[in-house]
Design a protein around this motif. Structure first.
Motif, mmCIF file in Angstrom:
data_model
loop_
_atom_site.group_PDB
_atom_site.id
_atom_site.type_symbol
_atom_site.label_atom_id
_atom_site.label_comp_id
_atom_site.label_asym_id
_atom_site.label_seq_id
_atom_site.Cartn_x
_atom_site.Cartn_y
_atom_site.Cartn_z
ATOM 1 N N ASP A 192 5.839 12.637 -3.935
ATOM 2 C CA ASP A 192 5.031 13.849 -4.098
ATOM 3 C C ASP A 192 4.338 13.932 -5.447
ATOM 4 O O ASP A 192 3.168 14.307 -5.519
ATOM 5 C CB ASP A 192 5.897 15.103 -3.897
ATOM 6 C CG ASP A 192 6.307 15.283 -2.446
ATOM 7 O OD1 ASP A 192 5.671 14.692 -1.549
ATOM 8 O OD2 ASP A 192 7.288 16.008 -2.204
ATOM 9 N N GLU A 193 5.029 13.561 -6.505
ATOM 10 C CA GLU A 193 4.451 13.708 -7.847
ATOM 11 C C GLU A 193 3.254 12.788 -8.077
ATOM 12 O O GLU A 193 2.507 12.970 -9.030
ATOM 13 C CB GLU A 193 5.518 13.463 -8.912
ATOM 14 C CG GLU A 193 6.085 12.047 -8.884
ATOM 15 C CD GLU A 193 7.357 11.903 -9.680
ATOM 16 O OE1 GLU A 193 7.267 11.528 -10.858
ATOM 17 O OE2 GLU A 193 8.426 12.172 -9.100
ATOM 18 N N TYR A 194 3.039 11.813 -7.192
ATOM 19 C CA TYR A 194 1.937 10.861 -7.350
ATOM 20 C C TYR A 194 0.865 11.021 -6.273
ATOM 21 O O TYR A 194 0.002 10.160 -6.124
ATOM 22 C CB TYR A 194 2.461 9.425 -7.332
ATOM 23 C CG TYR A 194 3.415 9.140 -8.464
ATOM 24 C CD1 TYR A 194 2.975 9.120 -9.783
ATOM 25 C CD2 TYR A 194 4.763 8.921 -8.206
ATOM 26 C CE1 TYR A 194 3.854 8.877 -10.824
ATOM 27 C CE2 TYR A 194 5.648 8.672 -9.238
ATOM 28 C CZ TYR A 194 5.194 8.651 -10.541
ATOM 29 O OH TYR A 194 6.060 8.409 -11.571
ATOM 30 N N LEU A 200 0.837 -1.190 0.000
ATOM 31 C CA LEU A 200 0.000 0.000 0.000
ATOM 32 C C LEU A 200 0.875 1.244 0.000
ATOM 33 O O LEU A 200 1.782 1.365 0.824
ATOM 34 C CB LEU A 200 -0.891 0.023 1.249
ATOM 35 C CG LEU A 200 -1.781 -1.190 1.456
ATOM 36 C CD1 LEU A 200 -2.405 -1.157 2.839
ATOM 37 C CD2 LEU A 200 -2.840 -1.256 0.387
ATOM 38 N N TYR A 201 0.590 2.162 -0.902
ATOM 39 C CA TYR A 201 1.268 3.446 -0.900
ATOM 40 C C TYR A 201 0.441 4.408 -0.063
ATOM 41 O O TYR A 201 -0.788 4.451 -0.194
ATOM 42 C CB TYR A 201 1.452 3.958 -2.330
ATOM 43 C CG TYR A 201 2.681 3.373 -2.976
ATOM 44 C CD1 TYR A 201 3.747 4.186 -3.328
ATOM 45 C CD2 TYR A 201 2.794 2.006 -3.209
ATOM 46 C CE1 TYR A 201 4.892 3.653 -3.899
ATOM 47 C CE2 TYR A 201 3.928 1.470 -3.775
ATOM 48 C CZ TYR A 201 4.976 2.294 -4.118
ATOM 49 O OH TYR A 201 6.108 1.765 -4.671
ATOM 50 N N VAL A 202 1.103 5.160 0.808
ATOM 51 C CA VAL A 202 0.419 6.029 1.761
ATOM 52 C C VAL A 202 0.883 7.470 1.593
ATOM 53 O O VAL A 202 2.012 7.732 1.188
ATOM 54 C CB VAL A 202 0.648 5.536 3.208
ATOM 55 C CG1 VAL A 202 0.076 4.134 3.396
ATOM 56 C CG2 VAL A 202 2.118 5.554 3.591
ATOM 57 N N SER A 203 0.001 8.419 1.946
ATOM 58 C CA SER A 203 0.327 9.831 1.760
ATOM 59 C C SER A 203 1.238 10.375 2.847
ATOM 60 O O SER A 203 1.972 11.329 2.612
ATOM 61 C CB SER A 203 -0.949 10.662 1.679
ATOM 62 O OG SER A 203 -1.647 10.602 2.903
ATOM 63 N N ASN A 204 1.174 9.790 4.050
ATOM 64 C CA ASN A 204 2.007 10.254 5.164
ATOM 65 C C ASN A 204 2.491 9.027 5.930
ATOM 66 O O ASN A 204 1.741 8.440 6.712
ATOM 67 C CB ASN A 204 1.217 11.191 6.078
ATOM 68 C CG ASN A 204 2.069 11.784 7.173
ATOM 69 O OD1 ASN A 204 2.780 11.084 7.890
ATOM 70 N ND2 ASN A 204 1.992 13.096 7.321
ATOM 71 N N ARG A 236 -6.117 11.880 -4.803
ATOM 72 C CA ARG A 236 -6.078 11.162 -3.526
ATOM 73 C C ARG A 236 -6.850 9.849 -3.639
ATOM 74 O O ARG A 236 -7.771 9.720 -4.438
ATOM 75 C CB ARG A 236 -6.691 12.016 -2.410
ATOM 76 C CG ARG A 236 -6.026 13.353 -2.220
ATOM 77 C CD ARG A 236 -4.956 13.388 -1.239
ATOM 78 N NE ARG A 236 -5.321 12.723 0.010
ATOM 79 C CZ ARG A 236 -4.539 12.682 1.037
ATOM 80 N NH1 ARG A 236 -3.369 13.251 0.991
ATOM 81 N NH2 ARG A 236 -4.892 12.075 2.131
ATOM 82 N N TYR A 237 -6.482 8.917 -2.794
ATOM 83 C CA TYR A 237 -7.166 7.629 -2.739
ATOM 84 C C TYR A 237 -8.615 7.809 -2.306
ATOM 85 O O TYR A 237 -8.928 8.666 -1.480
ATOM 86 C CB TYR A 237 -6.452 6.716 -1.718
ATOM 87 C CG TYR A 237 -7.233 5.475 -1.382
ATOM 88 C CD1 TYR A 237 -7.169 4.357 -2.199
ATOM 89 C CD2 TYR A 237 -8.064 5.444 -0.274
ATOM 90 C CE1 TYR A 237 -7.909 3.222 -1.912
ATOM 91 C CE2 TYR A 237 -8.809 4.316 0.019
ATOM 92 C CZ TYR A 237 -8.733 3.210 -0.795
ATOM 93 O OH TYR A 237 -9.464 2.103 -0.517
ATOM 94 N N HIS A 238 -9.494 7.024 -2.868
ATOM 95 C CA HIS A 238 -10.858 6.909 -2.365
ATOM 96 C C HIS A 238 -11.334 5.500 -2.630
ATOM 97 O O HIS A 238 -11.216 5.004 -3.750
ATOM 98 C CB HIS A 238 -11.803 7.910 -3.010
ATOM 99 C CG HIS A 238 -13.074 8.049 -2.226
ATOM 100 N ND1 HIS A 238 -14.049 7.070 -2.196
ATOM 101 C CD2 HIS A 238 -13.502 9.028 -1.402
ATOM 102 C CE1 HIS A 238 -15.025 7.445 -1.404
ATOM 103 N NE2 HIS A 238 -14.718 8.636 -0.909
#
Length: 128
Positions: free
Chosen positions: A54-56, A7-11, A60-62
């Protein structure tokens, strides 16, 4: 058998804080940790969390878009589902489907549903 989920996460730090206590309580063990990620393992299956570059970050995920909707884990019992529900509420995590909790998945499905920091739905279900 599932090998792993990545899983890729934003933070990464928020995700580490959120997922670490949960996976620990579910019996997973910290498997790997590096600058841009970490993983937790149970048996032969592991979950990997990686910081999104950052470029990805956008869009945002939903969970209602095409792709992964949610992860579901087994609890050992209904009491353990209740334990997780109370802990989530103490942590300020909203329990989803309050109007039908703990039977939001149906009259024979005892579970708690909630969201991680990126709003991915997570479910913890008691055995039937």
């Amino acid at each position: 058998m599932l090998h792993h989920i990545e899983l890729y996460v934003s933070n990464l730090e928020e995700s580490r804080e959120f997922w670490s206590w949960l996976l620990d309580k579910l019996g997973y063990q910290l498997f790997q940790r590096w600058e841009k990620g970490f993983s937790w393992k149970l048996g032969d299956t592991y979950l990997v969390f990686v910081q999104t570059e950052d470029e990805y970050q956008e869009p945002r995920y939903h969970r209602r878009r095409t792709g992964l909707n949610h992860l579901a884990f087994f609890a050992e019992s209904r009491d353990e589902v209740d334990y997780f529900t109370a802990e989530l509420q103490k942590k300020g995590v909203s329990v989803l489907y309050q109007h039908a909790h703990p039977f939001a998945g149906g009259k024979d499905h005892y579970a708690v549903y909630f969201e991680d920091p990126d709003r991915m739905k997570v479910e913890i279900a008691a055995p039937e």
